[in-house]
Each structure stands twice: as C-alpha cells, then as structure tokens.
Design an enzyme around this catalytic site. Structure first.
Site, PDB file in Angstrom:
ATOM      1  CE  LYS A  34      45.502 111.773  49.312  1.00  0.00           C
ATOM      2  NZ  LYS A  34      45.046 110.593  49.920  1.00  0.00           N
TER       3      LYS A  34
ATOM      4  CD  GLN B 265      44.949 107.262  48.563  1.00  0.00           C
ATOM      5  OE1 GLN B 265      45.585 107.922  48.983  1.00  0.00           O
ATOM      6  NE2 GLN B 265      43.560 107.374  48.205  1.00  0.00           N
TER       7      GLN B 265
ATOM      8  CG  ASP C 226      46.293 109.374  55.716  1.00  0.00           C
ATOM      9  OD1 ASP C 226      45.412 110.332  55.149  1.00  0.00           O
ATOM     10  OD2 ASP C 226      46.649 108.556  55.201  1.00  0.00           O
TER      11      ASP C 226
END
Ligand code: GUN
Length: 290
Positions: free
Chosen positions: A53, A97, A120
C-alpha cells in the site's frame, strides 16, 4: 477457455490516471494527498500488505506517513495516535491495518477514525451509508475494487444471481450491500451454511472470500459463470486463491487470477479513496476549485 479478468493491468492504467491527477493538484499550488498507515505488531502478512500500500501511494505521488507500533501497544495509545491524525489538517486518510492485537478493541478503534478520513470505509457511518444505498461515503477497498473490475469488463450484476462465499467484515458484508445496490440477487454463504454448493452452483457471479485454498472446485460452479477470487493464501511457498483456477477456468466465462486479479484492485481502490478524501478536504477549505 475463460476470459482472464486482469486486475493488474487495469490497476496500472487507473494508477497512471491518479498520478496525472496528483500532478495537476501540484500545478495548482496544492499540497500532495497524504495517507497515514498504521501497523500494530509484526504479523508478516500484514507487513507485506502495508508495504504494498505504501509503495503504491509513493508511485502515484500520494504521501505515505507510516506509524509502526509494537505488538504490546495499549488500546489508549492507539486511540491517542488516531486523535492526533484526525486533528492533522495535512492527513487526508487514515488506514489501521487489521487484524489488531487482542488487547485492542478493534470496533472502538475503527469508530474513532473520522468518517471523512476513513478511506477503508469501515466506520459504521460509511458502512451504514453503503447499506442504505448511498455511495457518497467511502466504500471498503476490496468491494470497490471488484466493482470497478466488473464495470471495466462490462459485467453488470443487475438481475444476476451473485453468490458471495464469506461473510467477513472486510469483504463479504460490504460487498453484499454493494451488489444489492447494483440490483443483483445476493446470497451470502458462511461457515454455518449447510451446503454452499446449493448457492455457488446457482451463481451467475461467484465471489469467494474465505482464505481456504481450493475451496471452489469445478463441481461448485455453474457453466459459463463469472468467478471472482478474493482469497490469498500461501501453499508450499506459492500464493494461491480460494478457487482451483486450472480446472474452473475450463468451465466458466471469466475468472480472476491469483495473484494479479482482485489484490491489485484493492490497493488501487485505496488510492482512489485517498484522492476522494483529499479532494473533499482541500476543495472545502481552498478557493481553488476542481
Ligand atoms: N486487512 C486485510 N484487508 C484489509 C483492508 O482492506 N484494510 C485494512 N485496514 N486491513 C486489512
């Protein structure tokens, strides 16, 4: 032989467009978009995902800020970091994460991220918007990446039987809402489903997101179906999906490979969400208009 839905080359094309768009921001005298990536602990798979990412951000000119915290980080410490990132005018997106270590309350952490920085799409406000049929908020990256891939190949879920195998928070649940928004007839299978074949064999579009290698064999798919493989597992050092690719590809109309299918589209969707967050932020405080 099936059409291979090439997420890698579509991603490359979209990322080139994002890069050009970022260059235009800079030409207008604006700052770069910025994504804060938070990794707690040292799970090897998470480290690889986070590195991917971050590299993808840098390649298109998005600034990536990295916060790597130890495995024994306390819940309150992580909340404190998120409060700082929420308040930072130069941070457009925040990605924590998952999974998080067990001493940390994942739901509370996700809810503490400002919905306007939640690239997200996991905050209840963004999930709720998606479920209510609005796409004004952020759509979680894997469902969004799959939607973009389907659209690119002119695959319209409208009226189709879409079966999703896996009801997880990151993929299955938000994807079921998104496919419903696309007017599909959606079935969601999970570990308590008595016989997934009943649903997978009826699917015009079959999407598997379980992480169980080889779960979907040729007996589980309908002839001429479209198969989307979200699984990423390591078997004997090799990355494989949920689908027995070699046998299933002989029976279906289209299929995503692993690697090179959904994976790159997920990262591309993250870049798109970050630019979306940036535009909302920058254009709301600047006199420069898009
Ligand atoms: N872990 C596995 N997939 C994801 C994702 O899309 N976002 C975050 N934050 N964590 C993940």
């Amino acid at each position: 032989m099936a059409l291979i839905l090439d997420g890698r080359s579509l991603s490359e094309k979209i990322r080139q467009e994002i890069k050009k768009e970022v260059e235009v921001f800079l030409q207008k005298g604006l700052r770069r978009p910025a994504l804060a990536v938070v990794l707690v602990g040292d799970d090897p798979a998470s480290q690889i995902y986070v590195n991917n990412k971050r590299k993808a951000c840098e390649k298109v000119g998005i600034k990536s800020l990295y916060y790597k915290l130890p495995q024994n980080t306390r819940h309150e410490e992580l909340l404190e970091l998120i409060a700082q990132l929420n308040a930072d005018e130069e941070v457009d997106g925040i990605l924590v994460q998952l999974p998080l270590p067990e001493q940390i309350n994942q739901r509370e952490i996700i809810t503490s991220i400002l919905p306007s920085k939640d690239v997200d799409g996991f905050h209840p406000e963004n999930m709720g918007m998606l479920l209510s049929g609005s796409e004004e908020g952020f759509i979680p990256c894997t469902p969004l990446g799959i939607d973009i891939l389907l659209r690119h190949y002119n695959i319209d879920p409208k009226g189709a039987n879409v079966t999703i195998v896996g009801a997880g928070f990151i993929v299955g649940r938000p994807l079921s809402a998104l496919m419903l928004n696309r007017n599909a007839t959606v079935s969601v299978c999970h570990i308590y489903t008595r016989d997934i074949s009943v649903f997978t064999r009826e699917a015009d579009i079959l999407i598997s997101a379980t992480g169980v290698p080889g779960l979907i064999d040729k007996e589980k798919v309908k002839e001429g179906a479209i198969v989307i493989d979200v699984g990423i597992s390591k078997v004997n050092g090799k990355i494989v999906g949920d689908v027995k690719f070699n046998e299933v590809k002989e029976k279906v109309k289209a299929i995503t490979p692993v690697p090179g299918g959904v994976g790159p589209m997920t990262v591309t969707a993250l870049l798109l969400n970050t630019v979306k967050a940036y535009k909302k932020r920058v254009y709301s405080i600047s006199t420069i208009k898009p």
